[in-house]
Motif scaffolding. Structure first.
Motif, PDB file in Angstrom:
ATOM      1  N   LYS A  42      -1.737   7.945   4.013  1.00  0.00           N
ATOM      2  CA  LYS A  42      -2.766   7.130   3.039  1.00  0.00           C
ATOM      3  C   LYS A  42      -2.723   5.747   3.085  1.00  0.00           C
ATOM      4  O   LYS A  42      -3.450   4.966   3.119  1.00  0.00           O
ATOM      5  CB  LYS A  42      -2.778   7.968   1.960  1.00  0.00           C
ATOM      6  N   GLY A  43      -1.444   5.259   2.744  1.00  0.00           N
ATOM      7  CA  GLY A  43      -0.820   3.813   2.623  1.00  0.00           C
ATOM      8  C   GLY A  43      -1.397   3.232   3.639  1.00  0.00           C
ATOM      9  O   GLY A  43      -1.858   2.199   3.641  1.00  0.00           O
ATOM     10  N   GLU A  80       0.949   4.020  -3.270  1.00  0.00           N
ATOM     11  CA  GLU A  80       0.685   5.330  -2.900  1.00  0.00           C
ATOM     12  C   GLU A  80       1.759   6.284  -3.391  1.00  0.00           C
ATOM     13  O   GLU A  80       1.436   7.508  -3.621  1.00  0.00           O
ATOM     14  CB  GLU A  80       0.396   5.784  -1.394  1.00  0.00           C
ATOM     15  N   ALA A 131       1.589  10.354   1.499  1.00  0.00           N
ATOM     16  CA  ALA A 131       1.403   9.124   0.718  1.00  0.00           C
ATOM     17  C   ALA A 131       1.406   7.895   1.696  1.00  0.00           C
ATOM     18  O   ALA A 131       0.784   6.848   1.893  1.00  0.00           O
ATOM     19  CB  ALA A 131       2.329   8.706  -0.445  1.00  0.00           C
ATOM     20  N   SER A 170       0.686  -1.200   0.010  1.00  0.00           N
ATOM     21  CA  SER A 170       0.181  -0.059   0.048  1.00  0.00           C
ATOM     22  C   SER A 170       0.793   1.361   0.128  1.00  0.00           C
ATOM     23  O   SER A 170       0.539   2.351  -0.746  1.00  0.00           O
ATOM     24  CB  SER A 170      -1.079  -0.023   1.316  1.00  0.00           C
TER      25      SER A 170
END
Length: 417
Positions: A282-283, A65, A279, A61
């Motif tokens: 969010k990941g 991202e 990122a 993930s």
């Protein structure tokens, strides 16, 4: 037994053994025959008892991202052979698998490999053909003699070590660690989780001999808790994150998250990738995995805890997520696991046990599990699908656990109703 692998073996007349044969000689010869596709890959290699799949999922993930094209090779499967080999989150297709088997048949690999070795070759070929930026490779068993251990990774990860596969790896933590530490490569760092001290000692010794840095949880990097989320610190790069929120439940997943972030920072350094904190955040939040505290129906949870160490983590999560609630357990386990201890641990949180048979030659019979159980209330379930639907409708917390093969069968059965 790898579901649907035989379809391709029979179609392309590629024969392989469905037994375990530790050693690298056969796969090294096979990879030469197909042009050594593994040599062109940028790899992160994972081995360990528990946490590999979750750490890999966090790492995938994080890489996604940052715009990286990610390949991943995992075991065992969630549904069937196709989901063990994925690119950008998509399982390999039948057409792609056909192409790989045609290639392996032409290279003369029939009768030279085990099933898992054959699948490992297929994964390397697929990742090379798909031009992935990073390949996340999970060892099947052990590490030292596992067929995946032909790669030279950017970084290796060992999330945890406990007794497992004792028939092949040995009956002590020291012997098992010897196998896991086999994935450490010269001059390449290894990231380790919260391991027993005897395991740490062996890994540090192996790393010194190979001049490899050891990056250890709660030493070089750490994870913490604050009011509005979790924090992450990496001393080596003076790197800090805060307000991290996870979708994957359980305190142990914080450690897996930290391992993955550390690995990604090492990958980013090696591949000259700009790290974007938003990122990473969010990941972490977007990472989810089937079979890890997965709610398949309202109030019905699937979790693939299949050894005492992972059962203890599941129990911690259940206590945290469902305090003071009555829990029912639906269980199916492979016979080569420590079934008595697993059942004894689960008896800490439940008096209601339901044992099931599932389609795997290594599975312990439901009646045998019932006889081993000391639970006050226990029975063998014949129609577990109807039972789980009924439990969901009555809003009764029910955990289906034991084997990932069972979880696959349950998931498929419930989706077909």
């Amino acid at each position: 037994m790898i579901p649907n692998l035989n379809r391709y073996k029979e179609k392309w007349n590629v024969k392989s053994d469905d037994i375990i044969k530790p050693g690298l000689a056969a796969i090294e010869e096979a990879l030469v025959r197909v042009g050594n596709p593994e040599n062109g890959l940028q790899v992160v290699h994972l081995a360990g008892t528990n946490g590999k799949g979750s750490t890999l999922t966090f790492l995938e993930s994080l890489a996604k991202e940052h715009g990286l094209r990610v390949g991943k090779f995992m075991s065992p499967c969630i549904v069937d052979v196709h989901d063990q080999i994925q690119v950008e989150g998509q399982a390999i297709t039948r057409a792609e698998m056909d192409q790989l088997f045609q290639q392996m048949q032409a290279a003369g690999l029939s009768e030279k490999l085990t099933d898992f070795e054959l699948l490992t070759v297929a994964a390397f070929l697929h990742f090379a053909a798909s031009d992935v930026d990073i390949a996340l490779i999970e060892a099947g068993m052990g590490g030292l003699l596992d067929s995946t251990n032909v790669v030279t990774p950017i970084v290796s990860i060992i999330p945890s070590i406990a007794l497992e596969h004792t028939k092949f790896l040995g009956t002590t933590i020291e012997r098992i660690t010897h196998h896991k530490a086999g994935i450490i490569k010269p001059y390449k760092p290894v990231i380790i989780g919260d391991l027993p001290q005897e395991a740490k000692d062996i890994i540090h010794k192996e790393a010194r001999e190979k001049q490899s840095a050891v990056l250890e949880l709660n030493q070089q990097f750490s994870v913490g808790q604050e009011k509005d989320g979790e924090t992450y610190e990496y001393d080596k790069q003076s790197f800090h994150l805060s307000k991290l929120t996870r979708s994957m439940k359980g305190a142990h997943q914080a450690n897996n998250m930290a391992l993955a972030i550390t690995a990604f920072l090492e990958v980013a350094t090696a591949l000259n990738i700009k790290v974007i904190k938003s990122a990473l955040e969010k990941g972490v939040k977007e990472a989810t995995i089937l079979g890890r505290f997965e709610e398949i129906l309202p109030h019905v949870i699937l979790d693939g805890a299949h050894n005492p160490a992972s059962v203890e983590k599941l129990i911690e999560t259940i206590k945290s997520e469902f305090p003071d609630e009555q829990i029912a357990l639906v269980i199916g386990i492979l016979a080569d696991k420590d079934v008595p201890q697993i059942l004894q641990l689960f008896e800490q949180i439940s008096d209601h046990f339901y044992f099931v048979d599932f389609n795997n030659p290594r599975a312990m019979g439901a009646q045998k599990m019932l006889e081993l159980s000391g639970a006050p209330y226990k029975e063998v379930l014949v129609d577990y699908a109807s039972f789980l639907q009924h439990q969901s409708e009555r809003k009764l917390k029910t955990i289906v656990t034991g084997s990932l093969y069972l979880l696959t069968e349950v998931r498929n059965r419930l989706k077909s109703i």
